[in-house]
Design an enzyme around this catalytic site. Sequence first.
Site, PDB file in Angstrom:
ATOM      1  N   LYS A   1       0.833  -1.226   0.000  1.00  0.00           N
ATOM      2  CA  LYS A   1       0.000   0.000   0.000  1.00  0.00           C
ATOM      3  C   LYS A   1       0.856   1.260   0.000  1.00  0.00           C
ATOM      4  O   LYS A   1       0.786   2.092   0.911  1.00  0.00           O
ATOM      5  CB  LYS A   1      -0.959   0.022   1.193  1.00  0.00           C
ATOM      6  CG  LYS A   1      -1.910  -1.155   1.247  1.00  0.00           C
ATOM      7  CD  LYS A   1      -2.917  -1.019   2.378  1.00  0.00           C
ATOM      8  CE  LYS A   1      -3.829  -2.199   2.500  1.00  0.00           C
ATOM      9  NZ  LYS A   1      -3.163  -3.434   2.982  1.00  0.00           N
TER      10      LYS A   1
HETATM   11  P1  5BU Z   1      -8.136 -11.138   7.086  1.00  0.00           P
HETATM   12  O1  5BU Z   1      -7.393 -11.917   8.113  1.00  0.00           O
HETATM   13  O2  5BU Z   1      -8.821 -12.036   6.037  1.00  0.00           O
HETATM   14  O3  5BU Z   1      -9.065 -10.096   7.664  1.00  0.00           O
HETATM   15  O4  5BU Z   1      -6.955 -10.339   6.319  1.00  0.00           O
HETATM   16  C1  5BU Z   1      -7.206  -9.432   5.289  1.00  0.00           C
HETATM   17  C2  5BU Z   1      -5.907  -8.998   4.640  1.00  0.00           C
HETATM   18  O5  5BU Z   1      -6.206  -8.096   3.577  1.00  0.00           O
HETATM   19  C3  5BU Z   1      -4.946  -8.256   5.550  1.00  0.00           C
HETATM   20  O6  5BU Z   1      -3.627  -8.582   5.152  1.00  0.00           O
HETATM   21  C4  5BU Z   1      -5.200  -6.787   5.265  1.00  0.00           C
HETATM   22  O7  5BU Z   1      -4.033  -6.006   5.402  1.00  0.00           O
HETATM   23  C5  5BU Z   1      -5.643  -6.816   3.814  1.00  0.00           C
HETATM   24  N1  5BU Z   1      -6.643  -5.775   3.456  1.00  0.00           N
HETATM   25  C6  5BU Z   1      -7.893  -5.715   4.019  1.00  0.00           C
HETATM   26  O8  5BU Z   1      -8.232  -6.504   4.887  1.00  0.00           O
HETATM   27  N2  5BU Z   1      -8.789  -4.777   3.587  1.00  0.00           N
HETATM   28  C7  5BU Z   1      -8.503  -3.864   2.639  1.00  0.00           C
HETATM   29  O9  5BU Z   1      -9.342  -3.065   2.258  1.00  0.00           O
HETATM   30  C8  5BU Z   1      -7.198  -3.945   2.068  1.00  0.00           C
HETATM   31  C9  5BU Z   1      -6.314  -4.907   2.477  1.00  0.00           C
HETATM   32 BR1  5BU Z   1      -6.749  -2.747   0.774  1.00  0.00          BR
END
Ligand code: 5BU
Length: 262
Positions: free
Chosen positions: A94
Site C-alpha cells: 500500500k
Molecule cells: P483477514 O485476516 O482475512 O481479515 O486479512 C485481510 C488482509 O487483507 C490483511 O492482510 C489486510 O491487510 C488486507 N486488506 C484488508 O483486509 N482490507 C482492505 O481493504 C485492504 C487490504 Br486494501
Amino acid sequence: MKHARMRYQERATYCKNPLAKNLFLLLDDKKTNLALSADVTTADALLKLAEETGPDICVFKTHIDIIEDFHPDLTHELQAIAKKHRFYLFEDRKFADIGNTVKHQYEGGIYRIADWADIINAHSLPGPGIIAGLAEAGLKKQRGLLMLAEMSSENNLFNADYTERTLRMAEAHPEFVIGYISQQKLSNEPQWLYMTPGIQLTAGTDALGQQYNTPESAILEKGTDIIIVGRGIVKATDPKTTAQKYRAAGWEAYEKALSECS
Ligand code: 5BU
C-alpha cells in the site's frame, strides 16, 4: 445486482499488461480464484503456508515487513515455491507517497520488493506521480500494480468520488496498472482485475473494524474476480483443508456467475 460475466481467459485478451494477461489465464487453467493473505510473522510459517496452500491458490499475498526474522533468502525461497505451485506473489505494501519516494521503497531498502513481488498495490491519494514512480521500477521487470479503490474496513474515508477518480488515474496507465483492490466490480472494461479482501465463509466483523463478506457475495453478487482470505485460512486448525474449502466456494461462485448469464 448480477453482472454479465466473461471467462477469465477471455478477459486476458483485453489486457495491456503481460502479467495481468498471464494471471487471468492462470485462474481458468488452475481453476482457482483464491488469494491467500499470509499474515504470519516468521519466515518458517510463511514458507510452510506457501507450500501447504500453493496448489490451491492463484496469488500469495504478503506483508513482508511483519516478518520478524526476514532474510533476503526468504524471498528467493518464496519465488521457488511460487514457481513450483504456479501462483503469483503480491506484496500488500500500500504505497502512499510521492513518486520519487515510492520508487525507492519499491526497489530498495531491505526488502527489495521489485525483485520478487509480481504484484504490488498503492493508494491514489498522492496523485498520478505515484503510478509513474512505481512504473519506472516495475515495468522493466514485468510487474503489475493494483490501485486501492475501496477498503473493507468500517467507517473508512473512501467515497464514490475518490473511487471514480482512482479509476481515471488507473485508466491512464493500462500498461502497468492491472486492476483494483475493491469490494465490487467498478467498470465495464474487461481488462481490469478486482481483488477483494475482507472474506470469510460467514459474513461478520472482527474487533478492529474489519468487515467480512462471503466468497459468493464478492464473486457472484459484487462481480469481483479474486477473493483474498487471511485469518479464515491462516488461523484454521488445518489451513490446507480450509484453503481447499475457500477455493471451492470461490470457484463455485464464479461458475454460477457464468452460468447465470449464458
Ligand atoms: P483477514 O485476516 O482475512 O481479515 O486479512 C485481510 C488482509 O487483507 C490483511 O492482510 C489486510 O491487510 C488486507 N486488506 C484488508 O483486509 N482490507 C482492505 O481493504 C485492504 C487490504 Br486494501
